[in-house]
Design an enzyme around this catalytic site. Structure first.
Site, mmCIF file in Angstrom:
data_model
loop_
_atom_site.group_PDB
_atom_site.id
_atom_site.type_symbol
_atom_site.label_atom_id
_atom_site.label_comp_id
_atom_site.label_asym_id
_atom_site.label_seq_id
_atom_site.Cartn_x
_atom_site.Cartn_y
_atom_site.Cartn_z
ATOM 1 N N SER A 95 -13.498 0.355 48.945
ATOM 2 C CA SER A 95 -14.495 0.164 50.016
ATOM 3 C C SER A 95 -15.744 1.151 50.026
ATOM 4 O O SER A 95 -15.881 2.090 50.565
ATOM 5 C CB SER A 95 -13.613 0.673 51.469
ATOM 6 O OG SER A 95 -12.918 1.560 51.378
ATOM 7 N N SER A 134 -9.305 6.907 41.014
ATOM 8 C CA SER A 134 -9.044 7.929 41.682
ATOM 9 C C SER A 134 -7.642 8.223 42.378
ATOM 10 O O SER A 134 -7.445 9.395 42.741
ATOM 11 C CB SER A 134 -10.088 8.100 42.696
ATOM 12 O OG SER A 134 -9.884 6.961 43.854
ATOM 13 N N GLY A 135 -6.724 7.307 42.171
ATOM 14 C CA GLY A 135 -5.557 7.383 42.703
ATOM 15 C C GLY A 135 -4.959 6.965 43.979
ATOM 16 O O GLY A 135 -4.052 7.376 44.430
HETATM 17 S S1 ADX Z 1 -13.704 -3.313 47.223
HETATM 18 O O1 ADX Z 1 -15.039 -2.703 46.633
HETATM 19 O O2 ADX Z 1 -13.971 -4.652 47.848
HETATM 20 O O3 ADX Z 1 -13.108 -2.531 48.185
HETATM 21 P P1 ADX Z 1 -11.053 -3.642 46.060
HETATM 22 O O4 ADX Z 1 -10.426 -2.430 46.385
HETATM 23 O O5 ADX Z 1 -10.770 -4.786 46.963
HETATM 24 O O6 ADX Z 1 -12.631 -3.420 46.080
HETATM 25 O O7 ADX Z 1 -10.721 -4.255 44.485
HETATM 26 C C1 ADX Z 1 -11.050 -2.985 43.474
HETATM 27 C C2 ADX Z 1 -9.877 -3.419 42.371
HETATM 28 O O8 ADX Z 1 -10.398 -4.763 41.656
HETATM 29 C C3 ADX Z 1 -10.013 -2.504 41.206
HETATM 30 O O9 ADX Z 1 -9.077 -1.697 41.326
HETATM 31 C C4 ADX Z 1 -10.032 -3.266 39.987
HETATM 32 O O10 ADX Z 1 -8.963 -3.265 39.533
HETATM 33 C C5 ADX Z 1 -10.679 -4.535 40.282
HETATM 34 N N1 ADX Z 1 -11.984 -4.793 39.958
HETATM 35 C C6 ADX Z 1 -12.445 -5.832 39.299
HETATM 36 N N2 ADX Z 1 -13.876 -6.005 39.089
HETATM 37 C C7 ADX Z 1 -14.199 -4.741 39.966
HETATM 38 C C8 ADX Z 1 -15.516 -4.559 40.177
HETATM 39 N N3 ADX Z 1 -16.685 -4.926 39.402
HETATM 40 N N4 ADX Z 1 -15.771 -3.455 40.798
HETATM 41 C C9 ADX Z 1 -14.683 -2.536 41.243
HETATM 42 N N5 ADX Z 1 -13.365 -3.196 41.146
HETATM 43 C C10 ADX Z 1 -13.317 -4.089 40.266
#
Ligand code: ADX
Length: 196
Positions: free
Chosen positions: A108, A38-39
């Site tokens: 998040s 999403s950026g």
């Molecule tokens: S969060 O859901 O725990 O907030 P966060 O922002 O730390 O996620 O990490 C997201 C990043 O992890 C994404 O940009 C992507 O590159 C990587 N990633 C790897 N596996 C997943 C997954 N199953 N869902 C979402 N992001 C993932």
């Protein structure tokens, strides 16, 4: 969660206000949330550069980067995502208390995670910005090729595909980066948030 016994809060002699005054700014945490692609990261680093140029001390906490170090032990299960956000919020709080402006870029995905972050950081400092980019656009961008892998069944619990994303109900700002330049996004942020 284990309760901490035999630990007592130790007050120092300098307040967060003292440190903020030294840096001549109002430390806040700009919390970017949105789907993968999403950026968030692009905007976070652009905002950091913009703020540094105008004489502000700031720091980006980015999901992928934090998951290389502090949170390298965490997966993408709901419990681990909650722990990811809890730790990041605690770090953001410490950095705000040190006087530093923090910009976070984490999916998040659930409202409960972001409510927790708001409570840890403090409602007065926490500013939620929703990157309201349609999933079709995020998926077409697919900067890391992860949507493709998720559609092929190679990644479990991928946000937007096999794991939920709940949009914030009352963000201070919603930005659709499909049609918005970085400069316009920065101007929109500038119009609603002051760090002076
Ligand atoms: S969060 O859901 O725990 O907030 P966060 O922002 O730390 O996620 O990490 C997201 C990043 O992890 C994404 O940009 C992507 O590159 C990587 N990633 C790897 N596996 C997943 C997954 N199953 N869902 C979402 N992001 C993932």
């Amino acid at each position: 969660v284990k309760t901490n016994r035999n630990v007592t809060w130790q007050p120092g002699q300098v307040t967060p206000e003292d440190r903020a005054r030294l840096l001549r700014q109002t430390p806040r945490t700009v919390w970017l949330t949105g789907l993968p692609g999403s950026g968030k990261t692009t905007l976070a680093f652009a905002l950091e550069k913009h703020l540094i140029k105008s004489g502000h001390t700031c720091f980006v906490l980015d999901g992928d980067n934090v998951r290389h170090g502090l949170n390298r032990d965490l997966s993408f299960s709901p419990d681990d995502r909650a722990e990811n956000i809890r730790r990041v919020a605690e770090v953001a709080k410490l950095m705000n208390e040190a006087g530093v402006i923090v910009i976070t870029a984490f999916i998040s995905p659930l409202q409960i995670y972001r409510t927790m972050a708001r409570e840890i950081i403090g409602a007065g400092r926490f500013l939620e910005i929703y990157l309201d980019t349609p999933i079709e656009v995020c998926e077409a961008r697919d900067p890391k090729g992860l949507y493709k892998k998720a559609r092929a069944g190679e990644i479990a619990e991928f946000t937007g595909v096999t794991s939920p994303y709940e949009p914030p109900k009352e963000p201070v700002l919603a930005l659709n980066t499909e049609s918005l330049s970085i400069e316009d996004a920065l101007a929109r942020i500038h119009a609603v948030i002051s760090f002076e």
